[in-house]
Design a protein around this motif. Structure first.
Motif, PDB file in Angstrom:
ATOM      1  N   VAL A 140       0.846  -1.191   0.000  1.00 51.13           N
ATOM      2  CA  VAL A 140       0.000   0.000   0.000  1.00 51.13           C
ATOM      3  C   VAL A 140       0.884   1.244   0.000  1.00 51.13           C
ATOM      4  N   GLU A 141       0.264   2.407  -0.196  1.00 50.52           N
ATOM      5  CA  GLU A 141       1.000   3.664  -0.093  1.00 50.52           C
ATOM      6  C   GLU A 141       1.432   3.871   1.356  1.00 50.52           C
ATOM      7  N   SER A 177       0.560  -1.633  -7.673  1.00 46.19           N
ATOM      8  CA  SER A 177       0.485  -3.054  -7.325  1.00 46.19           C
ATOM      9  C   SER A 177      -0.950  -3.581  -7.322  1.00 46.19           C
ATOM     10  N   ARG A 178      -1.844  -2.901  -8.004  1.00 42.93           N
ATOM     11  CA  ARG A 178      -3.248  -3.348  -8.107  1.00 42.93           C
ATOM     12  C   ARG A 178      -3.290  -4.806  -8.572  1.00 42.93           C
ATOM     13  N   GLY A 179      -4.023  -5.636  -7.838  1.00 48.03           N
ATOM     14  CA  GLY A 179      -4.183  -7.036  -8.204  1.00 48.03           C
ATOM     15  C   GLY A 179      -2.988  -7.928  -7.881  1.00 48.03           C
ATOM     16  N   PHE A 183      -8.029  -4.373  -6.498  1.00 48.12           N
ATOM     17  CA  PHE A 183      -7.196  -4.184  -5.314  1.00 48.12           C
ATOM     18  C   PHE A 183      -7.437  -5.338  -4.351  1.00 48.12           C
ATOM     19  N   ILE A 184      -6.375  -5.802  -3.713  1.00 51.82           N
ATOM     20  CA  ILE A 184      -6.452  -6.929  -2.785  1.00 51.82           C
ATOM     21  C   ILE A 184      -6.446  -6.393  -1.362  1.00 51.82           C
ATOM     22  N   ASP A 185      -7.327  -6.953  -0.527  1.00 52.47           N
ATOM     23  CA  ASP A 185      -7.438  -6.534   0.872  1.00 52.47           C
ATOM     24  C   ASP A 185      -6.634  -7.445   1.792  1.00 52.47           C
ATOM     25  N   GLY A 244       9.403 -10.250  -5.287  1.00 50.02           N
ATOM     26  CA  GLY A 244       8.700  -9.306  -6.146  1.00 50.02           C
ATOM     27  C   GLY A 244       7.192  -9.420  -6.051  1.00 50.02           C
ATOM     28  N   LEU A 245       6.524  -8.691  -6.948  1.00 52.13           N
ATOM     29  CA  LEU A 245       5.065  -8.704  -7.001  1.00 52.13           C
ATOM     30  C   LEU A 245       4.579  -9.941  -7.741  1.00 52.13           C
ATOM     31  N   LEU A 246       3.544 -10.564  -7.205  1.00 52.14           N
ATOM     32  CA  LEU A 246       2.911 -11.716  -7.833  1.00 52.14           C
ATOM     33  C   LEU A 246       1.498 -11.290  -8.231  1.00 52.14           C
ATOM     34  N   LYS A 247       1.221 -11.280  -9.526  1.00 48.60           N
ATOM     35  CA  LYS A 247      -0.083 -10.837 -10.047  1.00 48.60           C
ATOM     36  C   LYS A 247      -1.125 -11.927  -9.808  1.00 48.60           C
TER      37      LYS A 247
END
Length: 163
Positions: A91-92, A101-103, A128-130, A120-123
């Motif tokens: 998040v920010e 990083s949406r999704g 947006f993920i909570d 790293g980021l995993l799509k």
């Protein structure tokens, strides 16, 4: 002495007879500390001298300035090789959704829960993920990832590896 106050406890998980507690130290800055709870839930030893152990890296703008990032909903799990894995929602700095990083969720691996290697980021999707959770299922040879999107929809998927 480290005191755990009401509202600080994010989640408990039990791994190999060790209880691990993720503690939220600052509601505004979303800083996370990990505390190891041994066999007795009444006595515990803070990791890393009670300092933070896992942080999101800042992202860089085209002009070279940085955007501070933070984490929410960390999830600790056992990796197929026996080490530890961590997933969290990036998040920010002040806790708002991070458009970059949406999704996706951030993934790390660790041998000792003090030092981490960011994978790293995993799509996972588009929304947006909570929250996120993960475990390795030996029977199918894959990580099962469950997540809740911002609108409350629950989803899951399977991946053979986290990179």
């Amino acid at each position: 002495m480290f005191l755990i106050r009401k509202g600080m406890v994010e989640k408990w998980q039990k791994l190999w007879g060790i209880h691990v507690l993720c503690v939220k130290m600052s509601a505004m800055k979303q800083n996370w500390h990990t505390v190891c709870i041994w066999q007795s839930k009444r006595s515990f030893t803070p990791f890393n001298h009670n300092s933070g152990v896992l942080f999101a890296k800042a992202t860089e703008n085209p002009d070279g300035s940085l955007n501070a990032k933070s984490l929410k909903s960390p999830w600790l799990f056992k990796q197929k090789d026996g080490g530890f894995g961590v997933m969290a929602v990036r998040v920010e700095a002040e806790g708002q959704n991070d458009e970059e990083s949406r999704g996706s969720v951030l993934v790390w691996e660790s041998e000792n829960l003090i030092s981490y290697r960011e994978l790293g980021l995993l799509k996972l999707g588009e929304a947006f993920i909570d929250t996120v959770s993960c475990y390795y299922e030996e029977k199918i040879g894959a990580y099962v990832i469950c997540w809740r999107e911002e609108d409350g929809i629950l989803r899951y998927g399977k991946v053979p590896n986290l990179t």
